[in-house]
Scaffold this motif. Structure first.
Motif, mmCIF file in Angstrom:
data_model
loop_
_atom_site.group_PDB
_atom_site.id
_atom_site.type_symbol
_atom_site.label_atom_id
_atom_site.label_comp_id
_atom_site.label_asym_id
_atom_site.label_seq_id
_atom_site.Cartn_x
_atom_site.Cartn_y
_atom_site.Cartn_z
ATOM 1 N N SER A 1 -24.852 18.780 -9.014
ATOM 2 C CA SER A 1 -25.207 18.737 -10.438
ATOM 3 C C SER A 1 -25.033 17.333 -11.004
ATOM 4 C CB SER A 1 -24.346 19.729 -11.213
ATOM 5 O OG SER A 1 -24.610 21.054 -10.810
ATOM 6 N N THR A 2 -23.979 16.638 -10.580
ATOM 7 C CA THR A 2 -23.758 15.273 -11.069
ATOM 8 C C THR A 2 -24.926 14.377 -10.710
ATOM 9 O OG1 THR A 2 -21.354 15.516 -10.889
ATOM 10 C CG2 THR A 2 -22.227 13.282 -10.980
ATOM 11 N N ALA A 3 -25.420 14.474 -9.485
ATOM 12 C CA ALA A 3 -26.557 13.654 -9.068
ATOM 13 C C ALA A 3 -27.784 13.951 -9.927
ATOM 14 C CB ALA A 3 -26.867 13.891 -7.593
ATOM 15 N N LEU A 4 -28.038 15.229 -10.201
ATOM 16 C CA LEU A 4 -29.182 15.601 -11.029
ATOM 17 C C LEU A 4 -29.024 15.101 -12.460
ATOM 18 C CD1 LEU A 4 -29.752 19.286 -9.850
ATOM 19 C CD2 LEU A 4 -31.089 17.273 -9.204
ATOM 20 N N LEU A 5 -27.795 15.136 -12.979
ATOM 21 C CA LEU A 5 -27.568 14.680 -14.348
ATOM 22 C C LEU A 5 -27.718 13.167 -14.457
ATOM 23 C CD1 LEU A 5 -26.888 15.742 -17.146
ATOM 24 C CD2 LEU A 5 -24.472 15.424 -16.626
ATOM 25 N N LEU A 6 -27.218 12.442 -13.469
ATOM 26 C CA LEU A 6 -27.383 10.993 -13.461
ATOM 27 C C LEU A 6 -28.862 10.620 -13.361
ATOM 28 C CD1 LEU A 6 -24.479 9.962 -11.049
ATOM 29 C CD2 LEU A 6 -24.535 9.678 -13.530
ATOM 30 N N GLU A 7 -29.600 11.341 -12.535
ATOM 31 C CA GLU A 7 -31.027 11.071 -12.373
ATOM 32 C C GLU A 7 -31.775 11.362 -13.668
ATOM 33 O OE1 GLU A 7 -35.175 11.437 -11.430
ATOM 34 O OE2 GLU A 7 -33.931 13.133 -12.035
ATOM 35 N N LEU A 8 -31.359 12.425 -14.381
ATOM 36 C CA LEU A 8 -31.987 12.740 -15.663
ATOM 37 C C LEU A 8 -31.766 11.623 -16.678
ATOM 38 C CD1 LEU A 8 -33.357 14.614 -17.737
ATOM 39 C CD2 LEU A 8 -31.087 15.589 -18.189
ATOM 40 N N ALA A 9 -30.516 11.170 -16.804
ATOM 41 C CA ALA A 9 -30.210 10.111 -17.764
ATOM 42 C C ALA A 9 -31.038 8.865 -17.485
ATOM 43 C CB ALA A 9 -28.720 9.784 -17.720
ATOM 44 N N ALA A 10 -31.129 8.494 -16.207
ATOM 45 C CA ALA A 10 -31.918 7.319 -15.844
ATOM 46 C C ALA A 10 -33.404 7.530 -16.122
ATOM 47 C CB ALA A 10 -31.695 6.991 -14.365
ATOM 48 N N SER A 11 -33.905 8.749 -15.878
ATOM 49 C CA SER A 11 -35.326 9.039 -16.090
ATOM 50 C C SER A 11 -35.693 8.982 -17.562
ATOM 51 C CB SER A 11 -35.669 10.426 -15.523
ATOM 52 O OG SER A 11 -35.521 10.445 -14.124
ATOM 53 N N ILE A 12 -34.797 9.503 -18.434
ATOM 54 C CA ILE A 12 -35.063 9.438 -19.876
ATOM 55 C C ILE A 12 -35.150 7.987 -20.325
ATOM 56 C CG2 ILE A 12 -34.127 9.955 -22.158
ATOM 57 C CD1 ILE A 12 -32.810 12.447 -20.894
#
Length: 351
Positions: free
Chosen positions: A192-203
């Motif tokens: 989940s942490t990896a997905l959340l970090l990827e989301l923040a960067a994508s936004i």
């Protein structure tokens, strides 16, 4: 413009995270890595006194804010005693059964920075010597670390710099299969942490404007019960714990959908916010399951216990064999990532 999702990037992040030892209480290195990933994406970060990392992306409405947390601390152990034989007696960090760690390679992290390898074994492992090798209780009295050093006494071990209080991390054994499975220790909650970090960067990369300000809160004490229960920004009205879904007999969660928790050991999650998540899945065709996790607590439930007046909910990828040899599938990671994106672009729950 939709917020993009890069599965390969997320899995690369996940592999980096699981290969960075971080049992609860020993998380400085991984938190530094998390902060670096967020800052490389152009986000400012701040560190709490407990060591959590928070990054914020402002939205159109900055008065009513959201917080999404994932935790990067893991299970592990700590040296309880240096035995006369030179082997180590352990005490658990987090909730797991010793049989889940028996036979695993491990690293002892000494106070002076050395990393000494070993194996977690039963004292009575040798079947040619111990009649009860298969039946002896898997307990802290019988489990020990066999060091990969030439030691014959407690004095020999202490000369290596090992002492009571040194942390012990378990090898993750990360592996990805051609059939889409990702297996490793510590997918709870580094997936989940990896997905959340990827989301923040994508936004940040997409320039998409969010309807509400979102705080990305990476906590580092969840496995011991008090992660995410402090330093919650005062304007937060919705609090999401982005954590693993529990799989087993009687559960609806699986490795191919996003799991939405309606209740865990702390009680029900906020009804309106939970239904909002389920409706987002139906609207966008996101494969999902609603579930109850009977022996589970989250950063969101810890925040509620701490007295925060927020709506709280919990969802995440389904993880098989939690707190042991864990596994998920890329389909579950994608479903969880899609719900994350749908959520941050959705309106607040008003009821």
């Amino acid at each position: 413009m939709a917020i993009p999702f890069e599965l390969e990037h997320s899995i690369d992040l996940l592999e980096q995270l699981v290969n960075t030892p971080s049992p609860s209480g020993y998380t400085a290195e991984v938190m530094q890595k998390v902060a670096g990933i967020l800052e490389e994406a152009g986000l400012e970060t701040r560190k709490t006194n407990k060591g959590a990392v928070i990054a914020t992306i402002k939205g159109q409405d900055d008065d009513r804010q959201r917080l999404i947390t994932a935790h990067v601390d893991t299970l592990g152990a700590i040296v309880k005693e240096v035995k006369p034989s030179g082997r180590l007696k352990l005490d658990k960090i987090g909730g797991f059964n010793w049989n889940a760690a028996e036979g695993e390679y491990c690293t002892v992290h000494t106070a002076d920075g050395r990393k000494i390898r070993g194996t977690i074994l039963m004292h009575q492992t040798t079947v040619h010597v111990y009649r009860d090798a298969g039946t002896a209780e898997r307990s802290s009295d019988n489990i020990e670390v066999r060091l990969d050093e030439k030691v014959f006494s407690a004095e020999d071990t202490r000369k290596l710099g090992i002492e009571v209080g040194d942390f012990v991390s378990f090898d993750p054994r990360f592996e990805r299969s051609d059939s889409g499975f990702v297996k490793s220790r510590h997918l709870d909650d580094k997936a989940s942490t990896a997905l959340l970090l990827e989301l923040a960067a994508s936004i940040r990369k997409s320039g998409e404007e969010l309807p509400h300000t979102v705080h990305f809160y990476i906590s580092n004490n969840e496995e011991i019960g008090f992660g995410g229960n402090a330093s919650v920004p005062e304007k937060t009205v919705e609090y999401i714990a982005f954590d693993m879904g529990a799989i087993g007999d009687g559960q609806s969660s699986d490795e191919y959908t996003v799991s939405i928790c309606v209740k865990d050991s702390s009680g029900p999650y906020h009804y309106g916010l939970t239904r909002h998540l389920a409706e987002l899945c139906k609207k966008d065709g996101i494969p999902h399951k609603l579930d109850i996790y009977p022996y589970y607590g989250s950063d969101a439930s810890a925040a509620i216990r701490a007295g925060y007046d927020v709506k709280h909910a919990l969802f995440g990828p389904g993880i098989e064999s939690s707190h042991a040899l864990e596994r998920t599938h890329t389909e579950s990671l994608e479903a969880a990532a899609r719900l994350l994106r749908a959520y941050v672009m959705s309106p607040l729950v008003e009821e």
